[in-house]
Design a protein around this motif. Structure first.
Motif, mmCIF file in Angstrom:
data_model
loop_
_atom_site.group_PDB
_atom_site.id
_atom_site.type_symbol
_atom_site.label_atom_id
_atom_site.label_comp_id
_atom_site.label_asym_id
_atom_site.label_seq_id
_atom_site.Cartn_x
_atom_site.Cartn_y
_atom_site.Cartn_z
ATOM 1 N N VAL A 79 9.855 -1.017 1.608
ATOM 2 C CA VAL A 79 10.013 -0.399 0.298
ATOM 3 C C VAL A 79 10.684 -1.372 -0.665
ATOM 4 O O VAL A 79 10.272 -1.511 -1.826
ATOM 5 C CB VAL A 79 10.826 0.905 0.411
ATOM 6 N N ALA A 80 11.710 -2.067 -0.172
ATOM 7 C CA ALA A 80 12.399 -3.043 -1.026
ATOM 8 C C ALA A 80 11.442 -4.132 -1.491
ATOM 9 O O ALA A 80 11.453 -4.530 -2.657
ATOM 10 C CB ALA A 80 13.574 -3.652 -0.260
ATOM 11 N N ALA A 81 10.585 -4.621 -0.591
ATOM 12 C CA ALA A 81 9.631 -5.670 -0.954
ATOM 13 C C ALA A 81 8.615 -5.160 -1.977
ATOM 14 O O ALA A 81 8.276 -5.856 -2.941
ATOM 15 C CB ALA A 81 8.920 -6.181 0.295
ATOM 16 N N ALA A 82 8.145 -3.925 -1.784
ATOM 17 C CA ALA A 82 7.174 -3.353 -2.728
ATOM 18 C C ALA A 82 7.790 -3.186 -4.107
ATOM 19 O O ALA A 82 7.147 -3.443 -5.132
ATOM 20 C CB ALA A 82 6.667 -2.015 -2.200
ATOM 21 N N LEU A 83 9.042 -2.778 -4.163
ATOM 22 C CA LEU A 83 9.719 -2.597 -5.440
ATOM 23 C C LEU A 83 9.956 -3.921 -6.146
ATOM 24 O O LEU A 83 10.007 -3.982 -7.377
ATOM 25 C CB LEU A 83 11.051 -1.871 -5.223
ATOM 26 N N ASP A 84 10.097 -4.973 -5.358
ATOM 27 C CA ASP A 84 10.314 -6.306 -5.936
ATOM 28 C C ASP A 84 9.013 -7.014 -6.292
ATOM 29 O O ASP A 84 9.016 -8.191 -6.641
ATOM 30 C CB ASP A 84 11.115 -7.177 -4.961
ATOM 31 N N GLY A 85 7.896 -6.301 -6.175
ATOM 32 C CA GLY A 85 6.613 -6.879 -6.548
ATOM 33 C C GLY A 85 5.843 -7.495 -5.403
ATOM 34 O O GLY A 85 4.782 -8.089 -5.618
ATOM 35 N N GLY A 86 6.356 -7.383 -4.177
ATOM 36 C CA GLY A 86 5.658 -7.936 -3.034
ATOM 37 C C GLY A 86 4.472 -7.084 -2.618
ATOM 38 O O GLY A 86 4.286 -5.962 -3.100
ATOM 39 N N ARG A 87 3.682 -7.612 -1.698
ATOM 40 C CA ARG A 87 2.507 -6.907 -1.195
ATOM 41 C C ARG A 87 2.608 -6.808 0.319
ATOM 42 O O ARG A 87 2.073 -7.654 1.043
ATOM 43 C CB ARG A 87 1.221 -7.630 -1.609
ATOM 44 N N PRO A 88 3.315 -5.798 0.820
ATOM 45 C CA PRO A 88 3.452 -5.643 2.271
ATOM 46 C C PRO A 88 2.092 -5.490 2.945
ATOM 47 O O PRO A 88 1.156 -4.920 2.378
ATOM 48 C CB PRO A 88 4.280 -4.345 2.414
ATOM 49 N N ASP A 89 1.977 -6.045 4.152
ATOM 50 C CA ASP A 89 0.723 -6.007 4.896
ATOM 51 C C ASP A 89 0.543 -4.641 5.558
ATOM 52 O O ASP A 89 0.563 -4.512 6.785
ATOM 53 C CB ASP A 89 0.714 -7.128 5.940
ATOM 54 N N LEU A 90 0.394 -3.630 4.707
ATOM 55 C CA LEU A 90 0.219 -2.262 5.163
ATOM 56 C C LEU A 90 -0.849 -1.585 4.321
ATOM 57 O O LEU A 90 -1.105 -1.989 3.181
ATOM 58 C CB LEU A 90 1.531 -1.463 5.020
ATOM 59 N N SER A 91 -1.447 -0.570 4.864
ATOM 60 C CA SER A 91 -2.389 0.202 4.065
ATOM 61 C C SER A 91 -1.637 0.950 2.977
ATOM 62 O O SER A 91 -0.429 1.200 3.091
ATOM 63 C CB SER A 91 -3.143 1.195 4.958
ATOM 64 N N GLU A 92 -2.331 1.307 1.912
ATOM 65 C CA GLU A 92 -1.701 2.041 0.822
ATOM 66 C C GLU A 92 -1.141 3.377 1.319
ATOM 67 O O GLU A 92 -0.061 3.800 0.898
ATOM 68 C CB GLU A 92 -2.716 2.285 -0.297
ATOM 69 N N ARG A 93 -1.869 4.011 2.222
ATOM 70 C CA ARG A 93 -1.403 5.291 2.744
ATOM 71 C C ARG A 93 -0.098 5.133 3.521
ATOM 72 O O ARG A 93 0.835 5.934 3.374
ATOM 73 C CB ARG A 93 -2.478 5.907 3.634
ATOM 74 N N THR A 94 -0.015 4.075 4.344
ATOM 75 C CA THR A 94 1.207 3.832 5.118
ATOM 76 C C THR A 94 2.364 3.482 4.187
ATOM 77 O O THR A 94 3.493 3.944 4.385
ATOM 78 C CB THR A 94 0.987 2.702 6.127
ATOM 79 N N LEU A 95 2.091 2.674 3.172
ATOM 80 C CA LEU A 95 3.141 2.307 2.221
ATOM 81 C C LEU A 95 3.659 3.534 1.484
ATOM 82 O O LEU A 95 4.880 3.697 1.309
ATOM 83 C CB LEU A 95 2.603 1.282 1.226
ATOM 84 N N GLN A 96 2.766 4.404 1.076
ATOM 85 C CA GLN A 96 3.195 5.623 0.392
ATOM 86 C C GLN A 96 4.063 6.485 1.309
ATOM 87 O O GLN A 96 5.062 7.064 0.873
ATOM 88 C CB GLN A 96 1.972 6.432 -0.066
ATOM 89 N N ARG A 97 3.686 6.552 2.590
ATOM 90 C CA ARG A 97 4.463 7.349 3.537
ATOM 91 C C ARG A 97 5.854 6.758 3.729
ATOM 92 O O ARG A 97 6.859 7.482 3.762
ATOM 93 C CB ARG A 97 3.725 7.434 4.870
ATOM 94 N N ARG A 98 5.931 5.423 3.838
ATOM 95 C CA ARG A 98 7.241 4.768 3.974
ATOM 96 C C ARG A 98 8.071 4.969 2.712
ATOM 97 O O ARG A 98 9.285 5.197 2.786
ATOM 98 C CB ARG A 98 7.034 3.265 4.234
ATOM 99 N N PHE A 99 7.444 4.873 1.566
ATOM 100 C CA PHE A 99 8.162 5.033 0.298
ATOM 101 C C PHE A 99 8.731 6.441 0.183
ATOM 102 O O PHE A 99 9.895 6.631 -0.194
ATOM 103 C CB PHE A 99 7.203 4.748 -0.863
ATOM 104 N N LEU A 100 7.931 7.430 0.530
ATOM 105 C CA LEU A 100 8.378 8.816 0.452
ATOM 106 C C LEU A 100 9.523 9.080 1.428
ATOM 107 O O LEU A 100 10.497 9.756 1.099
ATOM 108 C CB LEU A 100 7.206 9.753 0.748
ATOM 109 N N ALA A 101 9.434 8.509 2.638
ATOM 110 C CA ALA A 101 10.486 8.710 3.638
ATOM 111 C C ALA A 101 11.797 8.060 3.215
ATOM 112 O O ALA A 101 12.880 8.555 3.530
ATOM 113 C CB ALA A 101 10.035 8.157 4.989
ATOM 114 N N ALA A 102 11.721 6.937 2.493
ATOM 115 C CA ALA A 102 12.932 6.202 2.119
ATOM 116 C C ALA A 102 13.556 6.683 0.824
ATOM 117 O O ALA A 102 14.764 6.523 0.617
ATOM 118 C CB ALA A 102 12.617 4.702 2.002
ATOM 119 N N THR A 103 12.751 7.262 -0.058
ATOM 120 C CA THR A 103 13.261 7.645 -1.380
ATOM 121 C C THR A 103 13.210 9.149 -1.641
ATOM 122 O O THR A 103 13.887 9.631 -2.551
ATOM 123 C CB THR A 103 12.460 6.946 -2.497
ATOM 124 N N GLY A 104 12.408 9.876 -0.896
ATOM 125 C CA GLY A 104 12.226 11.300 -1.153
ATOM 126 C C GLY A 104 11.211 11.581 -2.242
ATOM 127 O O GLY A 104 10.895 12.741 -2.509
#
Length: 234
Positions: free
Chosen positions: A138-163
Motif C-alpha cells: 500500500v505504501a508503494a502504491a501511494l508513493d506512485g509505485g507499481r506493485p507486481d500484483l493484480s488490480e483486484r489484489t491491490l484493492q483488497r490489500r488497500f482496503l484491509a490496510a486503510t478501511g
C-alpha cells in the motif's frame, strides 16, 4: 474563543501528522471527513480519555467538551494496528479503557502517554513491539509505485490496510484540498479546474458530503459557533 488547533507534519513513515487543540466557549464542531485514523487523548475537568478514532467518510457535527485539551497522532495511510481491524473503525472509534494523565493500556501492555514533541519516539516503540504495522504494498502504491500484483489484489490489500477504497481516499483528500484552497481565497472555478472536478455543482456536492460546508461558506469567515475540525494539506 472556539477550537484552537496546532499541528505539524512528521518525518516518520508511520505518522502523517501530530496535532493538539483546546476548546473555549464552543459546544459543537463540524468533523470533516478524513481518510486516516488517529490515536487521540483528551482531558476534560480532570478526566482523561483516549481512543483510536477511525477514518471518517462523511462530514458530521460533533460535540466539543467545554474547556478541554486534546492531543492526537494521525497515522499515514497503510499504517495499522493489526489487533484492531481498521474496517471495524470506519466512522467509529475504539475507546481505550481507564487511561491516566501519564499512562494507558494497549494490547496487553502499559504505555506512557506521548506528547506533542515526542510522538515519533512513541510510535517507533509501537512499531518495534509489533503494535503497529505498515503494509509495504500500500505504501508503494501511494508513493506512485507499481506493485507486481493484480488490480483486484491491490484493492483488497488497500482496503484491509486503510478501511477504504483508493477511490474513497482520493475523493476525501481532494475535497479537503478544495476546502483549503477556497479558504485561501481561490475562486471556485479555479479549484474546479485545478483539482479535476467536472463543474461547480460537482465541487459543491463533494464539499457538502466531505466537509459539511458550501464553497461560499468556506470562502467567507468561518462561524465560531461550529468550527471545522483539523483540516490540513494532504
Amino acid at each position: 474563543m472556539g477550537l484552537h488547533v496546532e499541528s505539524r507534519p512528521s518525518d516518520s513513515p508511520y505518522v502523517d501528522r501530530v496535532w493538539r487543540s483546546r476548546s473555549s466557549d464552543v459546544a459543537r464542531m463540524m468533523s470533516v471527513a478524513a481518510a486516516r485514523w488517529d490515536l487521540v487523548f483528551w482531558e476534560h475537568r480532570g478526566q482523561v480519555s483516549a481512543a483510536v478514532q477511525g477514518p471518517e467518510t462523511l462530514a458530521r457535527p460533533a460535540p466539543v467538551p467545554e474547556e478541554a485539551t486534546f492531543f492526537g497522532i494521525t497515522f499515514s495511510l497503510g499504517t495499522l494496528m493489526p489487533h484492531l481491524p481498521i474496517d471495524r473503525l470506519v466512522n467509529g472509534s475504539a475507546a481505550i479503557p481507564d487511561p491516566t494523565a501519564r499512562s494507558f493500556w494497549l494490547k496487553g501492555s502499559t504505555w506512557h502517554v506521548p506528547g506533542y514533541d515526542d510522538a515519533e519516539a512513541f510510535v517507533a516503540r509501537l512499531a518495534r513491539e509489533d503494535v503497529l504495522a505498515r503494509d509495504p504494498v500500500v505504501a508503494a502504491a501511494l508513493d506512485g509505485g507499481r506493485p507486481d500484483l493484480s488490480e483486484r489484489t491491490l484493492q483488497r490489500r488497500f482496503l484491509a490496510a486503510t478501511g477504504l477504497t483508493r477511490g474513497a481516499v482520493r475523493q476525501i483528500d481532494r475535497a479537503r484540498q478544495a476546502a483549503i484552497l477556497l479558504q485561501e481565497g481561490r475562486p471556485a472555478q479555479d479549484v474546479v479546474h485545478r483539482l479535476g472536478y467536472f463543474d461547480q455543482p460537482h465541487l459543491s456536492r463533494s464539499l457538502t458530503r466531505y466537509i459539511g460546508r458550501t464553497a461560499t461558506r468556506l470562502a467567507g469567515p468561518q462561524p465560531l459557533a461550529e468550527p471545522l475540525s483539523l483540516l490540513y494539506k494532504t
